[in-house]
Every structure is written in C-alpha cells, then in structure tokens.
Scaffold this active site. Sequence first.
Site: not given
Lengths: 617, 229
Positions: B205, B203, B86
Amino acid sequence: MGARPIASLNSLRFGSFDHPKTRYLLNGVVGGIAGYGNCIGVPTVGGETYFNKCYNGNILVNVFSLGLVKKERIFKGVACGAGNPVIYVGSKTGRDGIHGATMASEEFDEKSGERRPTVQVGDPFTEKLLLEACLEVMSRDCIVGIQDMGAAGLTCSSCEMASRGGTGIEIDLSKVPRREVGMTPYELMLSESQERMLLVVKKGYEKEVEEVFKKWDLDVSVVGSVTDDGLLRVMNDGVMVAEIPARALSEESPVYLRPKERPEYLSMTQRFSIDNLPEPTEYAEIFLKLLGSPNIAGKGWVYRQYDHMVRTNTVVYPGSDAAVIRIKGTNKGIAMTVDCNSRYCYLDPYIGGMIAVAEAARNLVCSGAKPLAITDCLNFGNPEKPGIMWQFEQATNGISDACKRLNTPVVGGNVSFYNETQGEGIYPTPTVAMVGIIPDINLHQTQWFKDDGDVIVMLGKSYEELGGSEYLAVVHGIEEGMPPGIELDLEIAVQNACLEVIQKGIIKSAHDCSEGGIAIALAECCFSGPKFNRGAKVTISENIRGDCLLFGESQSRIIVSLDKGNLDHFKEIAEKNKAPFKIIGRVGGERLVINELINCPVEVLKQRWKMAIKERV
Amino acid sequence: MKFGIIVFPGSNCDHDCYHVIKHILKQEAGFIWHKEGSLPPVDCLILPGGFSHGDYLRPGAIAKFSPIMKEIRKFAYNGGLILGICNGFQILLEAGLLPGVMMTNRSLKFVCDNVYLRLENNETPFTNQGKLGGVLKMPIAHFDGNYYADEKTLQELKDNHQIVFRYCAKNGDITDDANPNGAFWNISGICNKERNVLGMMPHPERCAEEILGNEDGRVIFESIIKSFA
C-alpha cells in the site's frame, strides 16, 4: 489542537565520537525515537544530527511534529462555562516525572545520576490510543477545551486552561486515576506521567465522552468542574488542600530582566585570521576526510531506523535539503526542515541566529516550497550568567530580524536553559524548524543531478571566508573566526530566483551549499540520488584561496542543474530577481572534477560518505 | 468488490490501505473494529501494519485474542481472502493461520527501507497479475521480520509452493546481502495451502502511486480485484 500529526522531524546533538558515552547515547536516542515514533504511526521524515564536544555532557534532542487541521476545527486549551465538567483521560497517574521540568532547568554535576526518578516513563501504545480517541471525541460537538498534561502535570494544565478562559477550576484528587497507592496531593498535582489529557466538556456530554475513551481502553474520570471565581481549588477526600488564583501561576509569572554581557571568549575567537593558516597542497585527502566527518556524512544509519513512509505521503525521503510530503485530496505539498549551525552561533550568536533562519528557508526553496513560518527550540546554558543571557538575546534578535525580512512569522517555540555540566555550557543552539508550501506537488524539486550534459550553475556569491567552517574544525582543529557573513537582500534575491525557476519547470535539481562548502554540495548532487550516480566536471574561477573556494561556507548559494536549452530563460529570471549566478560546469562521466584541485570517482566519494557513521557506531 | 480493514488498537497502516483501495483502485472499503463480534459482508479482509497492542509481549501475540479473530478464522476456513501486511502477517502467524514465527531482525534494529522481492508464485489470488520470477521493489518497516520455520515446515512450504515472495538483489538473485532482517531462506511472504491467506512483511500500500515514486505494490491489489472479476 484537533490536528492529526502527519510528520515529525528531529534535531539531535551529541558529543564527539571519541567521548565514551556518545555511541551509547546515539544508539539509545535514535532507538528511542524509532520505538516511540514508529509505534504511534507518525513518520519521521527528516532532521539533522550533529556532533560536537560541547555536547559531551548535555546532548540535545529536539523534536518537531506537524499536524493537519481544518482551520474552523481548531481546539484550544481553555476552560469556559462555569459548571462544565473537567475530565481526566489517558494513562493513570504515577510518581514518575515529579519535578521533571525543574530538573531539566538545572545544571548537571557528578550527582545528576541520583535524579533519575524525575525522568518520565513514556508508553507509545497508550499515546497512540489517546491520539485516536481524542481525534474521535473532537469530531463530535462536545469539547470546550483540551490540553495535554506536560510539565508540572495537572497543576500546569488546570491553571493554564482556567487562566485562558478567565475562569477557575475545582479538582477533586480522589477522582484521579492512579497507578500507585499512597500518593499525596502534592505528588498527584506535580506528577509528569505521560499520555494524559485534561478536557473541559459541555455539561451533559460526560457519558458520550466516556464511551469514546472506554472504547479505546483508556482511563476517563470526571475530576472537577469549571468555576467562575478565578481560583484553582484542589480538594482531597473532602478537604481543601490548595487554593490559589489560577492567573498567579500562569499569566502573572515574573519576567526576568537578567544582566547581560558580551562573553570574553569572543575577543579570542574573533582574532583568528586565515593569513596564518597554511594552504593545503593535497586536496583529495582533505575532501575525503570531510565527507567522512560525522556532521557531513550520510545519516542513513539514523533514518533507516525511523519509519519515514507510514501514512503514504512522503514524496522526498530524509537526506535531502528538506522533506516533502503531499497532502492527500489536494494538489499541494508541504516541505519542512530543521536547521541550526551552533558553531556559527557560538562565534556570533546574532549572525548564527540569522543564518539558521536563512538556511532553513533556502532548504525549503530548493525543494520548490515557499517558506511560510517557523517555530524554534532555543537551547542555551545557564541564563543567570551574563554571557549566556547575552548569547540568548543576540541569537533571538538574529532569528527575529531574519524572520521579519523573509516574511516568516515565529508561530511557536520552546526554550531550554541550564544546558550545562560542571559549569560548561553548550554552544548556543537555537534550532529553527520551518515549513513551506508547494502549490503543485508535481513541481517539487530534488537535490541530485539528473542527466549527463546538463549545465551546472551556482546562484549566489563566494567569498574568502573560513571562520566556523567544518573544514577548519575537522582539518585544522580550530573552531574560531567569524561565521560567514549573511546579506539578507542577496539571500532573498537568490531564493526568489530559485523558486521561480523551479515553479516554471526550468531546472532539474537544486541544492543548498552548507557545511563543507561547494565541494561537499557538488558531491551530494552527484551521489544522493536514489537510482544512480552522476559525475560532474566543474571549473570555478574565483580569485580566492583553494581551500576557501572548495570548503568555504559562504551563505546564500544554491547549486542548480538544467538543460542547456533553458539557459537563456534561466538567465532572464535570475537577472530579473537581481540574483548573481555563474555557470560552473557540466554533469557527466563517473568522476567529480573541480578545477585542478579535485578529481575522484563518485562511487569512492559516496562510499566514504555513506559508511562514515555506520563504521563509528 | 468490497474490502474490510481490521483496526486493532495500535494499527497504523489502516488509513493507508483504505486510501489505496478507495481512492486509487476505486473499490469499496470499510473499517472493522477489533472488538466486533461479527463481520460485515466483505470479499477480502486486510490485517494492516502497525503495532497492535503496542507489540507488547510479541508482535501479534495479544491481537490474536481480539474478539474479531474468531470471525476471521471462520472467514478463512470458508475460503475468504485475507491479506496480512507487516503486523498483519505477524498476527496471522501468531493466530496459526499461517505457519512459522517472526523473530527480531538480526540487526536488532528497526529497519525502514526499500527492498527487492522476487515473485515465487503467481498462482495465488494475490499475485495472479504478477510475472513469475519478476522483481518488485517495495518498502519494509519493521522490527520483527526475521521469519523462521523448522525444517519440516519449510519443506512443506516449498513442496506446496506456499512461499510467495523472497528478498532478492535488484537483478533477482537471492543473496544474503539482499536479506534485510535475516529471514530464513530470504522469505518475505507466504500463503496457506489453500492460497486464500497471504502474509507479507513489505508494504504494497506504500508503493501504489506515481507521486510516491513507485507503483510496484499495485499488482497485489489488482490481482485480488482480478480474482473477483
């Protein structure tokens, strides 16, 4: 306080969509919350957005933020220990926001535009740095007290900190970092520039504190010290410009006992009777109209603009009864919600206040959480008017009585008066934010139907009542009647039963019935799941009118679904808790069928619900 | 293996990356402050999401001048693995470590949602455990994810198989409806020619644990670990 913010909610109130400014304000407010909240890395995990013409001149933006702190590491806004340095950290002080809080405490008129300079200018990036720097400095053993500079800036923070510590504070304004030249002591003391904090630090630790804030590129300046004379003393270039007992500005402020009187409009609104209301014949059309009402429609347009996942704790996304987050390093979860039906509060502030609390608790219970505590934001008109003061007293009594019975203390709050434009007040809007705990996060519950063949059961009782309902407002254009009744014994029985069946893993979904009644609640059960739609065939036998049955907003009702094999166990627990219930249908198919009244494809309902706000903005 | 997570002022997803690496994948992880003049010994660097320097001027435009960037460049030239997520991707673009630019989303609004990605290259250290053409579901959360590159650059990206992820429909079809921000050619992640620097808008994560309802992001971290095994 020493807490890291882990999630935010907001409660937004706008005017009706046909008011020329509503779309502009909705775009601006949602964009503003997104711009600030996303940037500081705190997820906005839920909230509510209402539209009513009573907010045409005064929209409301209430925000709730939840933080996590170890209870032995809580910091307070207190100044102790004469001789300890007082340190200013954060942004520089400018002329923005002078008299900001006083402006917010006045009625608006056609000249309000002139007061724009009293609005503060926020900078989320600095806030993020300040947040990280404060948490870093708090992890060391050097802070005595800390408070943010909010309303009335340096004046309020210094007086309150001294007053709580039973001490005084001396401030030297020539040490205050500033972003404009020629600021007077008056302006410096009253500026409401954002992203500033006042610290009292243990003597000798000035250097250590300075290093942390410099690391984060923030201003830091020792501006004074704690004294033992109980006075706020303000110096400027060696000259004393103010000296006043700190307590006089904080603890010893006057208490207003204003006259109260039941407002006259109530005798008119309470005359309403459903006997004079024609019973509809075509229900499908009304159902679709309600699904498209901005108050009921899906709020995806709003929360798609909020980062609701950052910090990787969000287990249940916005758009459910309550937001659910997990607490890393434990097996626990936290559920949270904000609630207030201001139309109910307008029609009866006492009942409206009670319902705000009861519904918030019910939302948490539906997600599998035990309600713990509330905080509130009490938004009202001009309290100098006896009618408004009466609304205020009634609503807070309602909140208080409900909180006592539900065993949820009011641990904080906020009051916003004078929400009036040209003499017209908003509906009383006591927004309640409630937090609950889920002992085992794996046992949290969601509102949507899971499997075909599951049995649908309604906990609670339905009555023939329509007062204050969304149906009455949207379909008949009437905001009258008495709000639905609320019986706290029944509420508690229903909530206890629901929580027990969730914690024992007996049910597969739970959803509160609120605006739009059982028909809307069932529709949401059918289409709000993230992966698929489910249909349902429902037969409700109640001896009440069709519109009351479908769209009445009787309180203390929860729709649950469960495997048929668990029905006996469910009945046993419901009966033990004295919670009334009715088996009303089965999950299955692609349509939602309710009695002979409604028979629609779920996807059609969903599209109406999902697109309504998007089409209007 | 050891991960280093760069912390810029305004980084928000630094703790999230740390959590996944340390507690889910059980690898070593440490934070590196952007003002550091040297890197500790690490195998892979992560430039996390967030709003470095408040995204002022342009996302990543100020972060590229941080003291640590000089070391990051060296690390890249020496073949070290760098994953930009990002805002991290935006910084890699601004720093010239990856080609192209980010523009504001075509909706002119921030968008946070789950989207689908098609894996276009599984021969990188970041995707070697993925299936070529496979569809992954991942969250996005950004204001400026509208990737753009000129024709020549795009051709190079295609020729060198540098396009790693493209936004797609649930079934893997690349459609305009499935493009959440207007990105050129539905591009959501690219790597450099040498394959050791990857930038992606989604993302991973945020979707590496069962309790969060999605584990599709694990494949990125597992690939990195595999490439070091």
